[in-house]
Design a protein around this motif. Structure first.
Motif, PDB file in Angstrom:
ATOM      1  N   PRO A 247       0.829  -1.209   0.000  1.00 18.73           N
ATOM      2  CA  PRO A 247       0.000   0.000   0.000  1.00 18.73           C
ATOM      3  C   PRO A 247       0.865   1.263   0.000  1.00 18.73           C
ATOM      4  O   PRO A 247       1.903   1.325   0.673  1.00 18.73           O
ATOM      5  CB  PRO A 247      -0.809  -0.107   1.293  1.00 18.73           C
ATOM      6  N   VAL A 248       0.416   2.268  -0.737  1.00 17.59           N
ATOM      7  CA  VAL A 248       1.134   3.541  -0.773  1.00 17.59           C
ATOM      8  C   VAL A 248       1.255   4.132   0.626  1.00 17.59           C
ATOM      9  O   VAL A 248       2.295   4.687   1.001  1.00 17.59           O
ATOM     10  CB  VAL A 248       0.425   4.522  -1.727  1.00 17.59           C
ATOM     11  N   ARG A 249       0.201   3.999   1.432  1.00 16.12           N
ATOM     12  CA  ARG A 249       0.226   4.610   2.765  1.00 16.12           C
ATOM     13  C   ARG A 249       1.296   3.987   3.654  1.00 16.12           C
ATOM     14  O   ARG A 249       1.861   4.672   4.527  1.00 16.12           O
ATOM     15  CB  ARG A 249      -1.144   4.520   3.428  1.00 16.12           C
ATOM     16  N   ALA A 250       1.593   2.691   3.447  1.00 13.05           N
ATOM     17  CA  ALA A 250       2.632   2.053   4.260  1.00 13.05           C
ATOM     18  C   ALA A 250       4.001   2.646   3.959  1.00 13.05           C
ATOM     19  O   ALA A 250       4.852   2.757   4.849  1.00 13.05           O
ATOM     20  CB  ALA A 250       2.639   0.553   4.000  1.00 13.05           C
ATOM     21  N   VAL A 251       4.218   3.030   2.702  1.00 11.05           N
ATOM     22  CA  VAL A 251       5.473   3.683   2.323  1.00 11.05           C
ATOM     23  C   VAL A 251       5.495   5.115   2.822  1.00 11.05           C
ATOM     24  O   VAL A 251       6.494   5.591   3.397  1.00 11.05           O
ATOM     25  CB  VAL A 251       5.664   3.627   0.793  1.00 11.05           C
ATOM     26  N   GLN A 626       0.016  -1.827 -10.565  1.00 14.21           N
ATOM     27  CA  GLN A 626      -0.750  -0.950  -9.676  1.00 14.21           C
ATOM     28  C   GLN A 626      -2.207  -1.410  -9.655  1.00 14.21           C
ATOM     29  O   GLN A 626      -2.816  -1.609 -10.699  1.00 14.21           O
ATOM     30  CB  GLN A 626      -0.696   0.507 -10.146  1.00 14.21           C
ATOM     31  N   GLU A 627      -2.746  -1.581  -8.450  1.00 11.79           N
ATOM     32  CA  GLU A 627      -4.138  -1.958  -8.281  1.00 11.79           C
ATOM     33  C   GLU A 627      -4.702  -1.226  -7.072  1.00 11.79           C
ATOM     34  O   GLU A 627      -3.962  -0.536  -6.357  1.00 11.79           O
ATOM     35  CB  GLU A 627      -4.269  -3.480  -8.131  1.00 11.79           C
ATOM     36  N   VAL A 628      -5.991  -1.360  -6.845  1.00 14.13           N
ATOM     37  CA  VAL A 628      -6.653  -0.683  -5.722  1.00 14.13           C
ATOM     38  C   VAL A 628      -7.318  -1.739  -4.842  1.00 14.13           C
ATOM     39  O   VAL A 628      -8.091  -2.574  -5.339  1.00 14.13           O
ATOM     40  CB  VAL A 628      -7.696   0.333  -6.226  1.00 14.13           C
ATOM     41  N   TYR A 629      -7.018  -1.699  -3.555  1.00 14.60           N
ATOM     42  CA  TYR A 629      -7.583  -2.643  -2.595  1.00 14.60           C
ATOM     43  C   TYR A 629      -8.076  -1.898  -1.350  1.00 14.60           C
ATOM     44  O   TYR A 629      -7.512  -0.863  -0.967  1.00 14.60           O
ATOM     45  CB  TYR A 629      -6.544  -3.681  -2.164  1.00 14.60           C
ATOM     46  N   THR A 630      -9.090  -2.455  -0.724  1.00 11.59           N
ATOM     47  CA  THR A 630      -9.477  -2.045   0.622  1.00 11.59           C
ATOM     48  C   THR A 630      -8.817  -3.019   1.587  1.00 11.59           C
ATOM     49  O   THR A 630      -9.071  -4.226   1.537  1.00 11.59           O
ATOM     50  CB  THR A 630     -11.000  -2.071   0.803  1.00 11.59           C
ATOM     51  N   ARG A 634      -1.780  -3.884  10.279  1.00 14.13           N
ATOM     52  CA  ARG A 634      -1.721  -4.133  11.725  1.00 14.13           C
ATOM     53  C   ARG A 634      -1.601  -2.791  12.451  1.00 14.13           C
ATOM     54  O   ARG A 634      -0.755  -1.957  12.115  1.00 14.13           O
ATOM     55  CB  ARG A 634      -0.531  -5.019  12.060  1.00 14.13           C
ATOM     56  N   GLY A 635      -2.477  -2.580  13.409  1.00 15.53           N
ATOM     57  CA  GLY A 635      -2.466  -1.324  14.164  1.00 15.53           C
ATOM     58  C   GLY A 635      -3.466  -0.306  13.666  1.00 15.53           C
ATOM     59  O   GLY A 635      -3.749   0.674  14.372  1.00 15.53           O
ATOM     60  N   GLU A 636      -4.014  -0.488  12.468  1.00 17.15           N
ATOM     61  CA  GLU A 636      -5.036   0.429  11.972  1.00 17.15           C
ATOM     62  C   GLU A 636      -6.386   0.079  12.586  1.00 17.15           C
ATOM     63  O   GLU A 636      -6.749  -1.107  12.701  1.00 17.15           O
ATOM     64  CB  GLU A 636      -5.127   0.382  10.450  1.00 17.15           C
ATOM     65  N   SER A 637      -7.166   1.099  12.924  1.00 16.17           N
ATOM     66  CA  SER A 637      -8.454   0.864  13.573  1.00 16.17           C
ATOM     67  C   SER A 637      -9.575   0.614  12.579  1.00 16.17           C
ATOM     68  O   SER A 637     -10.579  -0.024  12.919  1.00 16.17           O
ATOM     69  CB  SER A 637      -8.826   2.063  14.457  1.00 16.17           C
ATOM     70  N   THR A 638      -9.414   1.118  11.360  1.00 14.11           N
ATOM     71  CA  THR A 638     -10.446   0.944  10.334  1.00 14.11           C
ATOM     72  C   THR A 638      -9.790   0.582   9.004  1.00 14.11           C
ATOM     73  O   THR A 638      -8.635   0.934   8.753  1.00 14.11           O
ATOM     74  CB  THR A 638     -11.279   2.225  10.156  1.00 14.11           C
ATOM     75  N   PRO A 639     -10.539  -0.087   8.110  1.00 14.24           N
ATOM     76  CA  PRO A 639     -10.000  -0.390   6.775  1.00 14.24           C
ATOM     77  C   PRO A 639      -9.832   0.886   5.959  1.00 14.24           C
ATOM     78  O   PRO A 639     -10.512   1.895   6.181  1.00 14.24           O
ATOM     79  CB  PRO A 639     -11.068  -1.308   6.167  1.00 14.24           C
ATOM     80  N   MET A 640      -8.950   0.822   4.973  1.00 13.18           N
ATOM     81  CA  MET A 640      -8.712   1.951   4.082  1.00 13.18           C
ATOM     82  C   MET A 640      -8.587   1.446   2.652  1.00 13.18           C
ATOM     83  O   MET A 640      -8.015   0.376   2.409  1.00 13.18           O
ATOM     84  CB  MET A 640      -7.443   2.715   4.477  1.00 13.18           C
ATOM     85  N   THR A 641      -9.126   2.228   1.714  1.00 13.92           N
ATOM     86  CA  THR A 641      -8.959   1.940   0.288  1.00 13.92           C
ATOM     87  C   THR A 641      -7.743   2.694  -0.210  1.00 13.92           C
ATOM     88  O   THR A 641      -7.637   3.907  -0.016  1.00 13.92           O
ATOM     89  CB  THR A 641     -10.207   2.352  -0.506  1.00 13.92           C
ATOM     90  N   ASP A 642      -6.831   1.982  -0.837  1.00 19.21           N
ATOM     91  CA  ASP A 642      -5.544   2.581  -1.190  1.00 19.21           C
ATOM     92  C   ASP A 642      -5.024   1.961  -2.483  1.00 19.21           C
ATOM     93  O   ASP A 642      -5.469   0.876  -2.905  1.00 19.21           O
ATOM     94  CB  ASP A 642      -4.542   2.320  -0.056  1.00 19.21           C
ATOM     95  N   VAL A 643      -4.079   2.661  -3.097  1.00 14.78           N
ATOM     96  CA  VAL A 643      -3.350   2.111  -4.239  1.00 14.78           C
ATOM     97  C   VAL A 643      -2.273   1.176  -3.712  1.00 14.78           C
ATOM     98  O   VAL A 643      -1.472   1.559  -2.857  1.00 14.78           O
ATOM     99  CB  VAL A 643      -2.717   3.226  -5.084  1.00 14.78           C
ATOM    100  N   ASP A 644      -2.276  -0.060  -4.193  1.00 11.03           N
ATOM    101  CA  ASP A 644      -1.213  -1.013  -3.890  1.00 11.03           C
ATOM    102  C   ASP A 644      -0.351  -1.174  -5.138  1.00 11.03           C
ATOM    103  O   ASP A 644      -0.878  -1.216  -6.252  1.00 11.03           O
ATOM    104  CB  ASP A 644      -1.803  -2.361  -3.484  1.00 11.03           C
TER     105      ASP A 644
END
Length: 661
Positions: A247-251, A626-630, A634-644
């Motif tokens: 996920p982009v957010r992990a980077v 590049q794809e999009v997943y919800t 680990r540690g996140e309280s809610t799911p997120m839709t992001d570019v993987d």
């Protein structure tokens, strides 16, 4: 921006020089032959010869040689030995859906596959065995069957190696390859063997430990002066670890680097073994018959993790997909030529049959240890297709190609059965407007099949119709040195296959409409320097909602310069530019554009050949798959839709030494 400007300067300069030559040279003869021979029935068709394939920067697997196909984008979205993704004409064809691949008549797509419909792992292809690549875009030829909606790509192997060779290759990230190709004297009239052993750690942080072994043998015997039998056997196996999509957010949050992994236990192992026998006979100078039979044994064990801790916050969402299949079938074709006033009328009738027996499993797993079973499907799928293809001249300048095709398929999964059939008319008109300009108009219906697990519980959804139209022009000038084609095309598909986040496979969605423009140029600037440019623009939308088809590539530009001389030197500079696109139908999640340059320099003297290839010359930071997943980390309280995404390779050096004998 500066890099893209350089691209246009390099490649359009070739065209500018061409037109400058046209102005300066008076009374120059104009001929019809193109630099790279083109298939005669559509402006978008192409035949890519071995000479063009040999000039590409890297030749380690099929993805390298298939980048010569106009408009075809190839991506690796998880790393390692998993099948590549293929995108053509606004189709995000995933691992092969909507593009029919074959090699010497052997179908390569796998229907009702554990990971996705039409899954096509082309790592079984050894580049040095490929003599040519034949491309037919759209569904306009009656010989095209299942999955040939965006088009079909047929590879043809050499009947005999041009030379025996030993190849030792090494490069960045502990990459190594050892290969031997030998024509075998005394074994049939023509026969050769190629062994290819490849290994790499990969450019990601977690060692891929990717190992691949390919064995290839082809032989043919002339039974009579007018008949021949050909045998083909290939064996392929590989194993690997993969970093997977991240996920982009992990980077962005610093949890991992762009080359890191959220689950380094992903990867898998696979093998495929093929046998084929083909009989060809010219009955006389007007009649020809061809018969082929084939058998395939295929095994895949694939470990993936798309959603991390969304469904199982303790053990994670890792899955295992297994595919264990046998496939057998064949085709027979008869053609008859009749002379008519304006030329020859060629009638071709044929029949195809294919049978897949497959055990497809889906498991929940952690660290490659099974936790629970999701599904175990026993699949039996049969298909039969018959076609009539007619090619005849209407006048000395106007030709027709077309006919009818009928296909019927039977689907069985987990005790449920269904069947479906479809009739596909085709028609093409080719007009020679002048000795150096041809005009084309094409219409055709085609189809792709759906997964048997879906069809068996939803009868009538098995074969999904596609309807396409195309107009184009192909021109040649400057003593065969300049060729160009311009194509306008459109296609409706009754049901789209889209990504299923839970399984990583595909599932049916709504009807879609696509349209696009393609423009190709090749120009031999001098006797030793050649340029080419491929421009592809398209749009893909759902007909029922008006939203964009997710992941569809809207812009693809590729080309380069190739140089060679009689002293033995060769060099190549190539680029591919993929425009930004949308990850969802609402156009709120953009996917990153990129432009990558590759280079090659080689030298051949006597029995020895040397080559150095540099992939990603500018060391561009880019995203390959590049794809999009919800998902939920680990540690996140809610799911997120992001570019993987899977990161594209950094600057990579590959060198080889070849001995020819």
């Amino acid at each position: 921006m500066r890099r893209r400007l350089v691209v246009w300067v390099i490649l359009l300069s070739g065209s500018a020089v061409a037109w400058a030559d046209d102005i300066l040279i008076e009374g120059q003869d104009i001929t019809i032959t193109a630099t790279a021979p083109r298939a005669p029935n559509a402006a978008s068709n192409a035949e890519i010869p071995a000479s063009v394939i040999a000039a590409i920067p890297t030749q380690i697997d099929s993805a390298d040689i298939l980048r010569t196909v106009p408009g075809l984008q190839i991506a690796q979205h998880e790393g390692g030995g998993k099948a590549n993704e293929y995108m053509l004409r606004g189709f995000y064809a995933d691992h092969g859906t909507d593009i029919a691949f074959s090699a010497d008549g052997l179908p390569l797509n796998l229907v009702s596959h554990a990971h996705g419909q039409g899954y096509t792992d082309l790592h079984m292809i050894i580049p040095e065995t490929v003599e040519s690549v034949h491309v037919k875009k759209g569904p306009y030829d009656p010989q095209q069957g299942d999955l040939a909606t965006a088009g079909s790509i047929a590879l043809k192997f050499f009947d005999k190696l041009p030379e025996n060779f030993i190849d030792l290759t090494g490069g960045s990230y502990d990459t190594g390859r050892a290969e031997v190709g030998v024509n075998l004297p005394g074994v049939l009239s023509r026969s050769y063997l190629v062994v290819d052993d490849y290994r790499t750690d990969g450019y990601v942080q977690n060692n891929e430990d990717y190992k691949r072994l390919n064995l290839f043998w082809k032989g043919s015997e002339d039974l009579t002066p007018s008949s021949k039998i050909t045998f083909l056997t290939t064996s392929f196996s590989s194993s690997w670890y993969a970093s997977g999509l991240i996920p982009v957010r992990a980077v962005d949050e610093g949890l991992i680097s762009p080359f890191g992994s959220m689950d380094p236990t992903q990867g898998g192992s696979t093998e495929r073994h093929n046998l084929s026998a083909t009989y060809d006979k010219d009955i006389d100078n007007r009649q020809r018959v061809e018969v082929q039979a084939y058998y395939t044994r295929y095994i895949l064990q694939l470990y993936s993790d798309f959603t991390f801790f969304l469904n199982n916050p303790v053990q994670g969402d890792g899955i295992e997909q297994d595919d264990n299949r046998q496939m057998f079938g064949g085709h027979a074709q008869y053609s008859y030529t009749v002379p008519v006033a304006a030329g020859d009328w060629v009638s071709t009738v044929g029949a195809e049959s294919r049978n897949d027996s497959d055990l497809a499993d889906l498991w929940n797993q952690e660290d490659r240890i099974r936790i629970s079973s999701v599904s175990i499907s026993d699949i039996w799928e049969q298909s039969v297709g018959v076609y009539d293809k007619e090619e005849f001249p209407i006048t000395s300048r106007l030709r027709f190609m077309g006919g009818l095709r009928y296909d019927r398929a039977r689907f069985e999964a987990d005790g449920n059965q269904a069947s479906d059939g479809i009739l596909s008319p085709k028609a093409s008109f080719i007009f020679a407007a002048s000795p150096n300009v041809d005009l084309f108009a094409n219409y055709g219906r085609g189809f792709h099949s759906n997964d048997a697990r879906t069809v068996s519980t939803d009868p009538g959804s098995g074969l999904i119709r596609a309807e396409g139209v195309e107009t184009g022009v192909r021109a040649r000038a400057l003593d065969d040195r300049l060729t160009s084609s311009l194509v306008f095309w459109g296609m409706d598909l009754d049901s789209e296959l889209v990504l299923d986040q839970d399984t990583g496979g595909t599932e049916p969605s709504g009807p879609s409409r696509r349209a696009g423009i393609e423009n190709e140029w090749t120009y031999e600037i001098t006797s030793w320097l050649r340029s080419d440019l491929d421009l592809d623009f398209s749009q893909a939308k759902y007909r029922d909602t008006g939203g964009d088809v997710p992941l569809a590539v809207n812009q693809y530009i590729a080309g380069g310069l190739t140089a060679h001389n009689d002293s033995g030197w060769t060099s190549s500079l190539r680029f591919r530019d993929v425009g930004s696109r949308w990850g969802n139908d609402a156009r709120t999640i953009p996917l990153q554009a990129y432009c990558v340059f590759d280079g090659l320099v080689g030298y051949r003297r006597g029995h020895w050949g040397y080559q150095l290839a540099v992939d990603n010359l500018a060391n561009t930071s880019w995203r390959d798959g590049q794809e999009v997943y919800t998902s939920q980390l680990r540690g996140e309280s809610t799911p997120m839709t992001d570019v993987d995404f899977t990161p594209g390779n950094p600057r990579t050096f590959i060198g080889s030494i070849k001995y020819y004998f």
